[in-house]
Design a protein around this motif. Structure first.
Motif, PDB file in Angstrom:
ATOM      1  N   UNK A 293      -4.146  -2.484   0.397  1.00 30.55           N
ATOM      2  CA  UNK A 293      -3.757  -1.091   0.656  1.00 30.55           C
ATOM      3  C   UNK A 293      -3.338  -0.974   2.117  1.00 30.55           C
ATOM      4  N   UNK A 294      -2.117  -0.487   2.351  1.00 31.36           N
ATOM      5  CA  UNK A 294      -1.634  -0.441   3.727  1.00 31.36           C
ATOM      6  C   UNK A 294      -2.394   0.588   4.547  1.00 31.36           C
ATOM      7  N   UNK A 295      -2.473   0.321   5.823  1.00 32.62           N
ATOM      8  CA  UNK A 295      -3.067   1.329   6.705  1.00 32.62           C
ATOM      9  C   UNK A 295      -1.932   2.053   7.410  1.00 32.62           C
ATOM     10  N   UNK A 296      -2.004   3.387   7.431  1.00 31.39           N
ATOM     11  CA  UNK A 296      -0.873   4.150   7.953  1.00 31.39           C
ATOM     12  C   UNK A 296      -1.052   4.402   9.441  1.00 31.39           C
ATOM     13  N   UNK A 297      -0.125   3.854  10.231  1.00 34.58           N
ATOM     14  CA  UNK A 297      -0.227   4.056  11.677  1.00 34.58           C
ATOM     15  C   UNK A 297       0.916   4.906  12.182  1.00 34.58           C
TER      16      UNK A 297
ATOM     17  N   UNK B   5       4.599   8.922  -6.470  1.00 26.88           N
ATOM     18  CA  UNK B   5       3.528   9.596  -5.743  1.00 26.88           C
ATOM     19  C   UNK B   5       2.449   8.590  -5.314  1.00 26.88           C
ATOM     20  N   UNK B   6       1.888   7.809  -6.249  1.00 29.79           N
ATOM     21  CA  UNK B   6       0.874   6.838  -5.828  1.00 29.79           C
ATOM     22  C   UNK B   6       1.434   5.821  -4.832  1.00 29.79           C
ATOM     23  N   UNK B   7       2.667   5.375  -5.052  1.00 32.89           N
ATOM     24  CA  UNK B   7       3.241   4.390  -4.137  1.00 32.89           C
ATOM     25  C   UNK B   7       3.392   4.968  -2.732  1.00 32.89           C
ATOM     26  N   UNK B   8       3.864   6.216  -2.662  1.00 34.35           N
ATOM     27  CA  UNK B   8       4.071   6.796  -1.337  1.00 34.35           C
ATOM     28  C   UNK B   8       2.756   7.124  -0.637  1.00 34.35           C
ATOM     29  N   UNK B   9       1.702   7.309  -1.438  1.00 37.93           N
ATOM     30  CA  UNK B   9       0.405   7.610  -0.827  1.00 37.93           C
ATOM     31  C   UNK B   9      -0.342   6.337  -0.475  1.00 37.93           C
ATOM     32  N   UNK B  10       0.162   5.200  -0.944  1.00 37.90           N
ATOM     33  CA  UNK B  10      -0.561   3.948  -0.752  1.00 37.90           C
ATOM     34  C   UNK B  10      -1.744   3.847  -1.693  1.00 37.90           C
ATOM     35  N   UNK B  11      -1.585   4.360  -2.930  1.00 37.11           N
ATOM     36  CA  UNK B  11      -2.678   4.306  -3.912  1.00 37.11           C
ATOM     37  C   UNK B  11      -2.330   3.322  -5.014  1.00 37.11           C
ATOM     38  N   UNK B  12      -3.357   2.934  -5.780  1.00 35.86           N
ATOM     39  CA  UNK B  12      -3.098   1.970  -6.851  1.00 35.86           C
ATOM     40  C   UNK B  12      -2.638   2.655  -8.128  1.00 35.86           C
ATOM     41  N   UNK B  13      -2.975   3.908  -8.279  1.00 36.53           N
ATOM     42  CA  UNK B  13      -2.528   4.676  -9.443  1.00 36.53           C
ATOM     43  C   UNK B  13      -2.811   6.142  -9.142  1.00 36.53           C
ATOM     44  N   UNK B  14      -2.564   7.035 -10.109  1.00 40.98           N
ATOM     45  CA  UNK B  14      -2.985   8.420  -9.931  1.00 40.98           C
ATOM     46  C   UNK B  14      -4.499   8.490 -10.109  1.00 40.98           C
ATOM     47  N   UNK B  15      -5.071   9.671  -9.827  1.00 38.91           N
ATOM     48  CA  UNK B  15      -6.529   9.782  -9.923  1.00 38.91           C
ATOM     49  C   UNK B  15      -7.041   9.570 -11.338  1.00 38.91           C
TER      50      UNK B  15
ATOM     51  N   UNK C 109      14.298  -6.485  -1.509  1.00 42.09           N
ATOM     52  CA  UNK C 109      13.150  -5.621  -1.710  1.00 42.09           C
ATOM     53  C   UNK C 109      13.383  -4.226  -1.141  1.00 42.09           C
ATOM     54  N   UNK C 110      14.094  -4.167  -0.039  1.00 40.83           N
ATOM     55  CA  UNK C 110      14.265  -2.887   0.650  1.00 40.83           C
ATOM     56  C   UNK C 110      15.712  -2.742   1.116  1.00 40.83           C
ATOM     57  N   UNK C 111      16.635  -2.575   0.178  1.00 39.55           N
ATOM     58  CA  UNK C 111      18.052  -2.633   0.545  1.00 39.55           C
ATOM     59  C   UNK C 111      18.499  -1.515   1.476  1.00 39.55           C
ATOM     60  N   UNK C 112      17.855  -0.352   1.409  1.00 41.32           N
ATOM     61  CA  UNK C 112      18.344   0.767   2.232  1.00 41.32           C
ATOM     62  C   UNK C 112      17.648   0.825   3.589  1.00 41.32           C
ATOM     63  N   UNK C 113      16.583   0.038   3.758  1.00 43.83           N
ATOM     64  CA  UNK C 113      15.810   0.160   4.994  1.00 43.83           C
ATOM     65  C   UNK C 113      14.942   1.401   5.005  1.00 43.83           C
ATOM     66  N   UNK C 114      14.265   1.692   3.884  1.00 44.91           N
ATOM     67  CA  UNK C 114      13.330   2.815   3.836  1.00 44.91           C
ATOM     68  C   UNK C 114      12.005   2.422   4.469  1.00 44.91           C
ATOM     69  N   UNK C 115      11.259   3.382   4.986  1.00 43.19           N
ATOM     70  CA  UNK C 115      10.003   3.035   5.655  1.00 43.19           C
ATOM     71  C   UNK C 115       8.774   3.696   5.039  1.00 43.19           C
ATOM     72  N   UNK C 116       8.954   4.624   4.097  1.00 42.66           N
ATOM     73  CA  UNK C 116       7.775   5.198   3.455  1.00 42.66           C
ATOM     74  C   UNK C 116       7.085   4.098   2.645  1.00 42.66           C
ATOM     75  N   UNK C 117       5.831   4.340   2.257  1.00 39.77           N
ATOM     76  CA  UNK C 117       5.008   3.219   1.787  1.00 39.77           C
ATOM     77  C   UNK C 117       5.550   2.502   0.555  1.00 39.77           C
TER      78      UNK C 117
END
Ligand code: HEM
Ligand SMILES: [Cu+2]
Lengths: 215, 546
Positions: B527-531, B105-115, B503-511
């Motif tokens: 922290x990535x910026x989502x475009x 969840x944090x990784x996909x949101x581009x967060x450093x951890x949960x709240x 690092x990305x063997x399947x070619x996924x694009x989520x964060x």
């Protein structure tokens, strides 16, 4: 399927057949389409993927059609059930008592037995109560069951149309001997039934061991 | 390694923790890193799953033929209760949210951890405490519980076994679920990366978010119910037990008001994982993003209104029965919408059927059977016949095991390189999927027929006419055992000896794929910026150049 010892069996099996048939078609449709796409659009073939974001038309179709299908399933399921809950005025009322782990049946004239004897073509209404934990009175051959609970009377009705012996199982878990809480319902020709019914005391008609043997 | 900050950032979260202890057990059990917590859940859940699966195998052995084969009736009753309790409360309810929700969840949101990282660790320890209580209920005098996982009253008030302790364990586990839910909801609201609007969130996030709401709103109902049962057992106050003037049907209502929504706690996160895997391996955007996202919320909402379909034969009024039947059919629709959109996502994709994708295909087939047989059970006239028979046993194994269980494996095989930075053996994985398919259907399909023939569930013994199908099912359980060993062995081998993965063997694009594998302690260097929208594979080229 589609014929049985009560009319209700036909109804229940017809609804079952309808839902299963629709389901099998849907399942085949989904599975075949999926497998077809995997071969057709396999990466080896080098297609350039096309980003289709969706289609309002398709979303509408696959909401509306399934809605109609499930509403029809609901309707048939409901009417079949409703009919099984009509207890004709001339029903014979038999009191069922469940306990860990046996059944008692008490007839209008006060007679008591541990096997359920009923005359063929006679509408029956069971008034069921438990003296201990929950049980459930289940006649698989008639496709009916209803839980039997302490402190509350539950009803079950049926009209047997074929003479024979049928299993009665307990379908609600009730402890150690739950799996052995079987008895039988014996559907008998009227004459035979009343001969038994009129005699005092518990009399066994036929041999208990003629299991599931339909005359 | 030197301590220049640039190099420090290259360290994975295995090499760098946030505890005082730099390594060893303490660096894990006191860690508030969501990834370590996810992995601790994974270890615990893997153990519980294995134990409950082995119990299942033993049950199948007893059921291989009529009469006593291996154990007495009391043992059998205890085993199916334990099997159910462990599978439900320790495996499938926490399952995907606790392991993959925590990790991703944090990784996909581009967060450093949960709240609330500490609350997260606390939830884990509550979970372990609950699990220990379950274990205690097995060994303490009184004996292991024998009520079935539903604890129906009056039997559960009368049974002399350690019921109070076991349901207290469920009470404790509930808190873990509630706190995790609160944590996830806050995280989704507060910690999305810049540019990630609601409709740019990955669908796994949507599903976890909808699930979290159910966890918060439904779980207190079971907590209250459990407290009432304990009061009744300990002080003899009549609430549910008719011999004390209580109402046993009230218990069933309260139980299912929680436990039916809990079914969606089990399945929604799995649906989220499916929505991640299909676009990645089809390398195209998901079909019907909004339909999928919103159907999760619809399921979460309508899921509250159908609980009494577990009680069609309980003696409720006939009116209540048809109303609940109607609502039940309506809740089937959003699940159907999802399945159709998933299949449509394969259309004109570029499909590379790697093991995670094959698991998903398995899922679509098995889960569809589970869902469609649910229609048979939603219809009144057929449910009255099939309720509490093996038909139901087959149905819920298809949904829970064929559905969520399958996706648990899919998620493991999908995110494995991200979590461990290594790769398992792909060929063995493919064989595992194929065997699973055969074993699963052999094990459970006969149960549909048995149920239709009238074999009730929770039966230690059965009539001779059921024997041949029971035998087939037991043979299926042996193949399932072999398959599970193979699947798990392949993963273990991959963790210990697997070759290093890209690092990305399947070619996924989520964060989660925008950082190294395994990720560093705080997930992202910057922290990535989502475009882009979540499944926009045109980013892949840029990602490679990063
Ligand atoms: C090796 C795999 C498995 C086998 C062989 C197996 C077998 C069985 C059997 C034989 C029953 C009892 C049927 C009865 O007497 O009524 C049962 C019940 C049950 N199983 Fe499984 N099962 C397996 C995996 C699972 C999984 C993965 C889940 C959940 C995710 C699960 C959840 C349940 C539940 C909730 C029950 C009901 C228990 C109760 O009646 O209280 N099982 N299983
Ligand atoms: Cu019983």
């Amino acid at each position: 399927m589609l014929s049985g010892p009560t009319k209700h069996v036909e109804t229940a099996d017809a609804v079952m057949l309808y839902i299963v048939a629709v389901s099998v078609l849907l399942l085949i449709g989904i599975t075949v389409t999926m497998i077809y796409f995997v071969f057709k659009y396999h990466r080896k073939k080098g297609h350039k993927p096309v980003n289709i974001h969706g289609s309002v038309l398709l979303e509408t179709i696959w909401i509306v059609i399934p809605t109609l299908l499930v509403l029809s399933m609901f309707y048939y399921g409901y009417t079949g059930f409703r009919d099984s809950r009509i207890f004709p005025d001339d029903s014979m009322e038999i009191t069922v008592t469940a306990r860990m782990w046996s059944w008692d049946f008490k007839y209008p004239n006060g007679k008591v037995s541990d096997t359920l004897y009923v005359p063929v073509y006679q509408p029956i209404k069971l008034l069921m109560e438990s003296v201990d934990v929950n049980h459930s009175f289940y006649i698989p051959s008639f496709r009916i069951k209803e839980d039997v609970i302490a402190g509350k009377i539950n009803y079950l009705g049926f009209t047997p149309e074929e003479v024979g012996d049928y299993d009665v199982a307990c379908a609600e878990y009730c402890g150690l001997n739950h799996a052995f809480m079987y008895t039988k319902i014996k559907v008998m020709p009227g004459v035979e039934f009343y001969a038994w019914y009129e005699k005092s005391g518990e009399v066994k008609v036929n041999d208990e061991k003629t299991e599931g043997n339909i005359q | 390694m030197t301590n220049s900050s640039a190099v420090l950032n290259q360290k994975s979260f295995y090499e760098e923790g946030n505890t005082k202890a730099k390594s060893g057990l303490a660096a894990w059990i006191f860690s508030t890193d969501h990834k370590r917590i996810g992995l601790m859940y994974l270890s615990a859940i893997a153990i519980f799953f294995s134990v409950a699966a082995i119990i299942g195998i033993f049950m199948r052995l007893e059921l291989i033929s009529t009469g006593k084969d291996l154990m007495d009736a009391q043992t059998y009753n205890t085993l199916f209760t334990l099997h159910g309790v462990i599978m439900i409360f320790l495996f499938i309810i926490p399952g995907i949210p606790a392991v993959f929700g925590n990790f991703f969840l944090p990784l996909q949101l581009g967060a450093r951890d949960v709240s609330f990282p500490r609350l997260n660790l606390f939830s884990f320890w509550i979970y372990i405490t609950g699990a220990i209580l379950v274990l205690l209920s097995l060994v303490l005098p009184g004996g292991p519980i024998d009520t079935g996982w539903t604890f129906y009253i009056p039997y559960s008030v009368r049974s002399g076994t350690n019921i109070s302790l076991a349901i207290f364990a469920a009470f404790v586990l509930g808190f873990s679920s509630i706190l995790t839910g609160i944590n996830f909801i806050t995280t989704v609201h507060r910690l999305r990366a810049p540019g990630m609007s609601w409709f740019k969130m990955p669908l796994f996030v949507w599903a976890t978010y909808a699930t979290a709401w159910i966890q918060i709103i439904a779980t207190p109902v079971i907590a209250i119910t459990i407290v009432l049962v304990i009061i009744e057992r300990l002080f003899g106050v009549g609430i549910f037990d008719p011999s004390l003037g209580g109402d046993p049907i009230l218990y069933q209502h309260l139980f299912w008001i929680y436990s039916h929504p809990a079914v969606y706690i089990m399945i929604l996160p799995a649906m989220g994982v499916v929505s991640e895997i299909i676009p990645t391996f089809a390398r195209r955007t998901i079909f019907g993003y909004k339909a999928i996202a919103i159907s999760s919320l619809a399921i979460a909402f309508v899921g509250y209104l159908v609980w009494a379909h577990h009680m069609f034969t309980s003696g409720m009024s006939d009116t209540a029965r048809w109303i609940f039947s109607l609502l039940t059919f309506l809740v089937a629709l959003p699940s159907g919408v999802k399945v159709f959109n998933w299949v449509a996502t394969m259309y004109k994709g570029s499909i590379d059927p790697k093991p995670p994708f094959l698991w998903v295909m398995n899922f679509i087939f098995l889960f569809s059977i589970g869902g469609l047989t649910g229609l048979v059970l939603g219809s009144l006239v057929t449910d009255v016949h099939l309720h509490d028979t093996y038909f139901v046993v087959a149905h819920f194994h298809y949904v829970m095991f064929g559905g969520t269980g399958t996706i648990f494996f899919a998620a493991l095989y999908y995110w494995f390189p991200k979590i461990f930075g290594k790769m398992y053996n792909i060929k063995t994985a493919n064989i595992g999927v194929a065997l699973f398919f055969v074993a699963f259907n052999l094990l459970y399909f006969p149960k549909f027929i048995l149920g239709y023939m009238g074999m009730p569930r929770r039966y230690y013994d059965f009539l001779p006419e059921f024997e041949s199908l029971q035998f087939v099912s037991t043979v299926g359980s042996w193949l399932m055992l072999i398959t599970l060993i193979l699947i798990i062995w392949n993963l273990m081998h991959g963790i210990l000896r697997g070759r290093k993965s890209e690092s990305n063997p399947w070619g996924g694009v989520t964060l989660e794929w925008h950082t190294s594998s395994p990720p560093p302690l705080e997930n992202f260097k910057v922290i990535p910026e989502v475009k882009h929208e979540p499944y926009d594979f045109s980013q892949l080229e840029d990602m490679k150049n990063d």
